[in-house]
Design an enzyme around this catalytic site. Sequence first.
Site, PDB file in Angstrom:
ATOM      1  N   SER A 155       7.995   2.625   8.518  1.00 34.07           N
ATOM      2  CA  SER A 155       7.027   3.481   7.829  1.00 34.07           C
ATOM      3  C   SER A 155       7.212   3.376   6.305  1.00 34.07           C
ATOM      4  O   SER A 155       7.149   2.288   5.748  1.00 34.07           O
ATOM      5  CB  SER A 155       7.158   4.916   8.342  1.00 34.07           C
ATOM      6  OG  SER A 155       6.067   5.700   7.918  1.00 34.07           O
ATOM      7  N   ASP A 202      -1.009   3.654  16.404  1.00 34.74           N
ATOM      8  CA  ASP A 202      -0.639   4.025  15.038  1.00 34.74           C
ATOM      9  C   ASP A 202      -1.814   3.799  14.093  1.00 34.74           C
ATOM     10  O   ASP A 202      -2.402   2.709  14.093  1.00 34.74           O
ATOM     11  CB  ASP A 202       0.557   3.165  14.615  1.00 34.74           C
ATOM     12  CG  ASP A 202       1.096   3.504  13.237  1.00 34.74           C
ATOM     13  OD1 ASP A 202       0.652   4.514  12.645  1.00 34.74           O
ATOM     14  OD2 ASP A 202       1.968   2.762  12.754  1.00 34.74           O
TER      15      ASP A 202
END
Length: 322
Positions: A165, A266
């Site tokens: 991330s 995602d």
Amino acid sequence: MGSNCKEVATEILPFIRVYKDGSVERLVGSPIVPPSASDPETGVSSKDIVVSQNPPISARIYLPKHQHPRVPVVVYFHGGGFSFESAFSFVETKFMNRLASLANVVVISIEYRLAPEHPLPIGYDDCWAALQWVVSHSNGGCGSDKEPWVSTYVDFDRVYVGGDSAGANLAHNILMRAGSEGLNNGVKIKGAFLTHPYFWGSEPVGSETKDVEQRKKLATYTLWHLVYPEVAGGIDNPMVNPVIPGAPSLAGLGCSRLLVGVAGKDELRDRGIMYYNAVKESGWEGESELVDVDGEDHAFHILVYDSENAKKFIQRLASFIV
């Protein structure tokens, strides 16, 4: 006035709340846990170390059971929108123990300073300083600032960086800097893995919403403005949008192998795939691979750590580190 009456300046739910008096409330994040002389699940040893007093940077270092005689090292940057989570948290420690064990590597998970109290580029600079500190051990010696687990057990021909991330964003920008500036003692980064990288931009990509006003309300947009309010170009700065026209060429990535991981559910998936393709098309001369895990969400391998897919994916990362 009690704390319940404090005025909110910025709120990005469900992650973070910033008050007008400058105080910050982090609403998510896994509990902090101590290191372990021997992790019950993996047998990996860990301890917390000081990388630098000024600036204040620390790390948790993990040593696998077998070091024959030297093993690769992974310098890792945790996720959390540059503003929450910790190298010392339960889920990060769980992940690092497994990675160190399965890959048989030393892992050094960096505790960089968090925004908004320490706005970017502080996090980038902390991670760069930490990586430079790690590779500075390659010239031997045992000075007071040396860490024996690094000096003794690390093979500096097999240096890797990784992150998930925001940590993958940190890793990307560190790779760009390594490509342009080089590392201490001429050490080269052999490989890097960027998992569910946090990249974004003003123009929609793939399945992202096309609604301009809605895009400005997304955490992917608002978090960047919170953590790096002064950056030129805002959400289209090359540090968060590395494929924007005029961005430095991705051919300059300072590693020879790259793995990009994305997940089917995602919202950052299409950005990760676009980044992977852009690296391949840039003229970068390394080997790259894309790992796309269907049916899983952002950072599933850390947050849903006991699932079969999490275990398989960590094994996949481990097999990348050679």
